[in-house]
Scaffold this motif. Sequence first.
Motif, short mmCIF file in Angstrom:
data_model
loop_
_atom_site.label_atom_id
_atom_site.label_comp_id
_atom_site.label_asym_id
_atom_site.label_seq_id
_atom_site.Cartn_x
_atom_site.Cartn_y
_atom_site.Cartn_z
N ILE A 35 0.86 -1.18 0.00
CA ILE A 35 0.00 0.00 0.00
C ILE A 35 0.90 1.23 0.00
O ILE A 35 1.98 1.23 0.59
N THR A 36 0.46 2.26 -0.70
CA THR A 36 1.17 3.54 -0.70
C THR A 36 0.30 4.56 0.02
O THR A 36 -0.87 4.75 -0.33
N ILE A 37 0.88 5.18 1.03
CA ILE A 37 0.16 6.17 1.82
C ILE A 37 0.83 7.52 1.61
O ILE A 37 2.03 7.66 1.83
N THR A 38 0.06 8.49 1.19
CA THR A 38 0.57 9.84 0.98
C THR A 38 0.02 10.75 2.07
O THR A 38 -1.20 10.84 2.25
N LEU A 39 0.90 11.37 2.81
CA LEU A 39 0.49 12.28 3.88
C LEU A 39 0.54 13.71 3.36
O LEU A 39 1.53 14.13 2.78
N LYS A 40 -0.54 14.43 3.60
CA LYS A 40 -0.62 15.81 3.12
C LYS A 40 -0.58 16.76 4.30
O LYS A 40 -0.97 16.43 5.40
N ASN A 41 -0.08 17.96 4.03
CA ASN A 41 -0.03 19.05 5.00
C ASN A 41 0.80 18.69 6.24
O ASN A 41 0.39 18.94 7.37
N ILE A 42 1.94 18.09 6.03
CA ILE A 42 2.86 17.82 7.13
C ILE A 42 4.19 18.47 6.82
O ILE A 42 4.49 18.81 5.67
N ASP A 45 9.62 16.61 8.57
CA ASP A 45 10.20 15.75 9.61
C ASP A 45 9.77 14.30 9.40
O ASP A 45 8.85 14.00 8.66
N ASN A 46 10.43 13.40 10.10
CA ASN A 46 10.06 11.98 10.06
C ASN A 46 8.89 11.74 11.00
O ASN A 46 8.81 12.30 12.08
N TYR A 47 7.99 10.85 10.58
CA TYR A 47 6.82 10.52 11.37
C TYR A 47 6.69 9.01 11.50
O TYR A 47 7.06 8.26 10.61
N LEU A 48 6.11 8.60 12.61
CA LEU A 48 5.76 7.20 12.82
C LEU A 48 4.25 7.10 12.68
O LEU A 48 3.50 7.77 13.38
N ILE A 49 3.81 6.24 11.76
CA ILE A 49 2.39 6.13 11.46
C ILE A 49 1.95 4.69 11.69
O ILE A 49 2.61 3.75 11.26
N ASP A 50 0.82 4.51 12.37
CA ASP A 50 0.22 3.19 12.56
C ASP A 50 -0.95 3.03 11.60
O ASP A 50 -1.80 3.91 11.49
N LEU A 51 -0.97 1.93 10.90
CA LEU A 51 -2.09 1.63 10.01
C LEU A 51 -3.04 0.71 10.75
O LEU A 51 -2.68 -0.39 11.16
N LEU A 52 -4.27 1.17 10.95
CA LEU A 52 -5.27 0.41 11.69
C LEU A 52 -6.24 -0.22 10.71
O LEU A 52 -6.77 0.44 9.83
N VAL A 53 -6.47 -1.53 10.87
CA VAL A 53 -7.40 -2.25 10.00
C VAL A 53 -8.31 -3.13 10.84
O VAL A 53 -7.95 -3.54 11.95
N TYR A 54 -9.50 -3.40 10.33
CA TYR A 54 -10.42 -4.32 10.98
C TYR A 54 -10.17 -5.73 10.45
O TYR A 54 -9.79 -5.91 9.29
N ASP A 55 -10.40 -6.73 11.30
CA ASP A 55 -10.27 -8.11 10.84
C ASP A 55 -11.53 -8.50 10.05
O ASP A 55 -12.39 -7.67 9.78
N GLU A 56 -11.65 -9.76 9.68
CA GLU A 56 -12.75 -10.22 8.83
C GLU A 56 -14.12 -10.03 9.49
O GLU A 56 -15.12 -9.83 8.81
N THR A 57 -14.17 -10.11 10.80
CA THR A 57 -15.45 -9.94 11.49
C THR A 57 -15.80 -8.47 11.69
O THR A 57 -16.90 -8.16 12.12
N GLU A 58 -14.87 -7.58 11.40
CA GLU A 58 -15.02 -6.13 11.58
C GLU A 58 -15.34 -5.76 13.01
O GLU A 58 -16.02 -4.77 13.29
N LYS A 59 -14.87 -6.58 13.95
CA LYS A 59 -15.07 -6.28 15.36
C LYS A 59 -13.76 -5.93 16.06
O LYS A 59 -13.76 -5.20 17.03
N ASN A 60 -12.66 -6.48 15.58
CA ASN A 60 -11.38 -6.26 16.24
C ASN A 60 -10.50 -5.36 15.40
O ASN A 60 -10.28 -5.61 14.21
N LEU A 61 -10.00 -4.31 16.00
CA LEU A 61 -9.09 -3.39 15.34
C LEU A 61 -7.66 -3.84 15.55
O LEU A 61 -7.28 -4.17 16.68
#
Length: 64
Positions: A35-42, A45-61
């Motif tokens: 995946i390519t993530i483009t950050l705008k308006n920053i 500097d270097n940043y640490l980014i967490d990508l949050l996704v739901y599992d198949e049941t869409e209950k657990n992040l």
Amino acid sequence: MLRKCKILITLSIIFLILLGFNSIVNADSGAKPSITITLKNIETDNYLIDLLVYDETEKNLTVI
């Protein structure tokens, strides 16, 4: 006796070499999801980014 030792050592080395060439390798060589993530308006500097996704049941992040 010395000749028998040399032959035994030579055969042992050959056996180990052949054993190494005959081993089965189960390497994962397929395409990897990406995946390519483009950050705008920053700032620049270097940043640490967490990508949050739901599992198949869409209950657990999950943090990837």
